[in-house]
Every structure is written in structure tokens, then in C-alpha cells.
Design an enzyme around this catalytic site. Structure first.
Site, PDB file in Angstrom:
ATOM      1  N   SER A 143       0.816  -1.211   0.000  1.00 46.62           N
ATOM      2  CA  SER A 143       0.000   0.000   0.000  1.00 46.62           C
ATOM      3  C   SER A 143       0.848   1.259   0.000  1.00 46.62           C
ATOM      4  CB  SER A 143      -0.919   0.017   1.227  1.00 46.62           C
ATOM      5  OG  SER A 143      -0.154  -0.010   2.421  1.00 46.62           O
ATOM      6  N   HIS A 164      -1.892  -2.425  -6.144  1.00 44.91           N
ATOM      7  CA  HIS A 164      -2.459  -2.148  -4.834  1.00 44.91           C
ATOM      8  C   HIS A 164      -3.975  -2.330  -4.870  1.00 44.91           C
ATOM      9  CE1 HIS A 164      -3.463   0.971  -1.510  1.00 44.91           C
ATOM     10  NE2 HIS A 164      -3.486  -0.260  -1.047  1.00 44.91           N
ATOM     11  N   GLU A 176      -4.566   0.225  -7.895  1.00 43.09           N
ATOM     12  CA  GLU A 176      -3.511   1.130  -8.340  1.00 43.09           C
ATOM     13  C   GLU A 176      -2.402   0.293  -8.974  1.00 43.09           C
ATOM     14  OE1 GLU A 176      -3.260   4.931  -5.455  1.00 43.09           O
ATOM     15  OE2 GLU A 176      -2.782   3.044  -4.457  1.00 43.09           O
ATOM     16  N   ASN A 214      -3.828   6.536  -0.879  1.00 36.10           N
ATOM     17  CA  ASN A 214      -3.409   6.688   0.522  1.00 36.10           C
ATOM     18  C   ASN A 214      -2.689   8.012   0.759  1.00 36.10           C
ATOM     19  OD1 ASN A 214      -4.541   4.365   1.485  1.00 36.10           O
ATOM     20  ND2 ASN A 214      -2.698   3.121   1.240  1.00 36.10           N
TER      21      ASN A 214
END
Length: 307
Positions: A143, A164, A176, A214
Site C-alpha cells: 500500500s 495495490h 492502483e 493513501n
């Protein structure tokens, strides 16, 4: 484009690895490393897409738990008429447990979903590099860790890529696709193809701390904790404000509890240490909550209490 010889999969002779097609390459067998929540979800989703899936963990108990979890989810979906019993049975037949990385010699695409620690991932990728065919694409579900550094543990950095997924994997649509410094267009093409076949929508991301989602989400959650720490509003009103004022489906503190406050702290610390930017400093209250083992839903207590 790399080509390979044939092999027998499910009583049919198919090319081992990838073959050139409309989008470039097609994968037939997927290996998933790590049988935790993310690994089990990825394995289930890959099997649902028709892939033969090898699910590995060093712990036999972890693999058994993953299969029990997947079987229970399939039974639930059958009861809800989301899937037929026949399709559920077929999905489960496409899953194979493993506690030996040596079995990955026959897969064409690997998704690593082990613990979020660089030393663990580099060790796994070093082993996978030795076991897997030279053409096999190695993907990591990190992540926020560096794809370039993970790739440095292999002799195939051009075939190492980040994919991800988001939790819960069978439900969340986004993946991702992250390029390391040496990631090739071939690897990006394969990763996109595999993830799209798994029913995912992909975004193409250059490597940077925490990537895109994130990078935006973690500071927001952290700021909500600062707001609570400063006594500006109650947890309920903070969450209500963001749900009604910003049209978020869940408030930031409730989401932090769902993610796990220990996980959130780790990711926030990674962003802070990677950038050195004080705006990413984790809230002291977040550290205190983790030290008190108030980790959110997983521990029964976080910003809210859970039965």
C-alpha cells in the site's frame, strides 16, 4: 514480447505464461503469496475471474483459515442468489493451497500480499525470482512501499510492478498499478490485463510515497484525529460533518477504526519518514490509541466501541 512453450492446465493444452493477443498477453495461472485478509480476497477474486490460483503461505493454518473464509463467503453468496452453487463449486476447484514456493515455478503471474515490511517482501521476491520462470511478472500488493526497492532484490526489475488492491478485495473496484523505476510496459500491460479480467478498474501511478489514494486519504484521517485531539468536536460529529458536508459514505474516524489504527499509524509513519514533511506527522492521539491496544474494529475498541 516473450513467448513460452505449452503445458496442460485443466486437461487443456494452453501456453504456459502468456500469449500474444488483442491486448498483448494473457495469463492462465496466478500465484498469490500470503493467505491473510488481502491474499484470500485476491485469490478469491482471481478464481472468480477464471484463473487457476495457487494460494501460498508459510503457515498451513493460515492457508486453511483463508480457504475456510473463502468457502464461507461463497456459501453466503449462494444463499443470497449472487452466484449459483455450480459456479461457487467451480470457483473453489480453481483454488489450490500451498506451503511451498517451489510450486510457483508453474505460474505466470504472481501477486504478493504478505506483511507490509520491506525486509519480508525483499526476501520473498528474491526467492520468487529464483523459483519462477524468467518471464513471470511479479506484482506486490504493497500500500505504500517502494516498488523500486522491492524490485532490487530480483534479477528482473523490469517485470516487478505494484498492484495495490483495496479491502475488501471482492467488493472494491479500484487497483492502483504502480511503476517502479525499471518497470517495463510489458509488465504494465500484463498487470492491467489481469486486474481488468478480475473486474477491477485500474489507475496508472508513478512510484511515490503511498502512491495516490493513501497519499490523499491518510492525511485526511490523521487530520480528523488532530481535530478530535484538540477537542473541537465529538467523534460522532466529526464523522457526521464529513458524511453530510463532503458526501463521504463513512466518517474518517469510523474509517480509521475499520482500517485498523495500528495499520493507519504504520502507513502515516511511512509517509512522514519518506517525505520528511512535517505536515504528515502522525497525530499523538493516534500513537496513544495504538499503545493502549485500541486498534478499532479488530480489537473491539477504537474511536468507537464494537460488540
Amino acid at each position: 514480447m516473450r513467448r513460452r512453450s505449452g503445458n496442460v492446465v485443466d486437461n487443456c493444452t494452453v501456453p504456459v505464461g502468456v500469449e500474444e493477443g488483442e491486448r498483448g498477453m494473457e495469463v492462465y495461472q496466478v500465484g498469490v503469496v500470503g493467505a491473510g485478509t488481502m491474499g484470500a480476497g485476491i485469490a478469491q477474486t482471481a478464481a472468480a475471474a477464471g484463473y487457476q490460483v495457487l494460494l501460498y503461505d508459510v503457515s498451513e493454518e493460515a492457508v486453511e483459515r483463508a480457504f475456510t473464509s473463502i468457502t464461507a463467503r461463497m456459501a453466503h453468496d449462494v444463499r443470497k442468489d449472487r452466484i449459483s452453487q455450480a459456479d461457487s463449486d467451480a470457483l473453489l476447484r480453481r483454488l489450490k493451497p500451498s506451503t511451498s514456493l517451489a510450486e510457483f515455478a508453474r505460474v505466470q503471474y504472481v501477486i504478493e500480499a504478505a506483511t507490509e515490511k520491506m525486509d519480508v517482501k525483499k526476501l520473498l521476491f528474491r526467492e520468487l525470482d529464483q523459483v519462477c520462470r524468467p518471464e513471470t511478472v511479479l506484482a506486490t500488493n504493497t500500500s505504500g512501499l517502494s516498488i523500486t526497492e522491492i524490485a532490487s532484490a530480483t534479477e528482473r526489475p523490469d517485470l516487478v510492478i505494484g498492484t495495490h488492491f483495496f479491502n475488501p478485495v471482492p467488493v472494491m473496484k479500484l487497483v492502483e498499478i504502480i511503476r517502479g523505476q525499471d518497470t517495463s510496459e510489458d509488465a504494465v500491460e500484463v498487470a492491467m490485463s489481469v486486474c481488468e479480467r478480475m473486474g477491477k478498474d485500474c489507475i496508472d501511478v508513478k512510484e511515490a510515497p503511498l502512491f495516490v489514494v493513501n497519499r490523499i486519504l491518510v492525511p485526511m484521517l490523521n487530520e480528523a484525529i488532530f481535530v478530535l485531539q484538540e477537542g473541537l468536536a465529538s467523534p460522532e460529529d466529526i464523522d457526521k460533518g464529513m458524511m453530510l458536508g463532503a458526501n463521504h459514505p463513512i466518517g474518517p474516524l469510523a474509517l480509521a477504526d475499520l482500517v485498523g489504527l495500528d495499520t493507519l499509524l504504520f502507513v502515516a509513519q511511512t509517509l512522514f519518514s519518506e517525505t520528511g514533511d512535517p505536515k504528515y506527522r502522525p497525530a499523538p492521539l493516534l500513537r496513544q490509541m495504538v499503545r493502549a491496544n485500541k486498534l478499532g474494529r479488530k480489537s473491539g475498541r477504537g474511536f468507537y466501541s464494537y460488540e
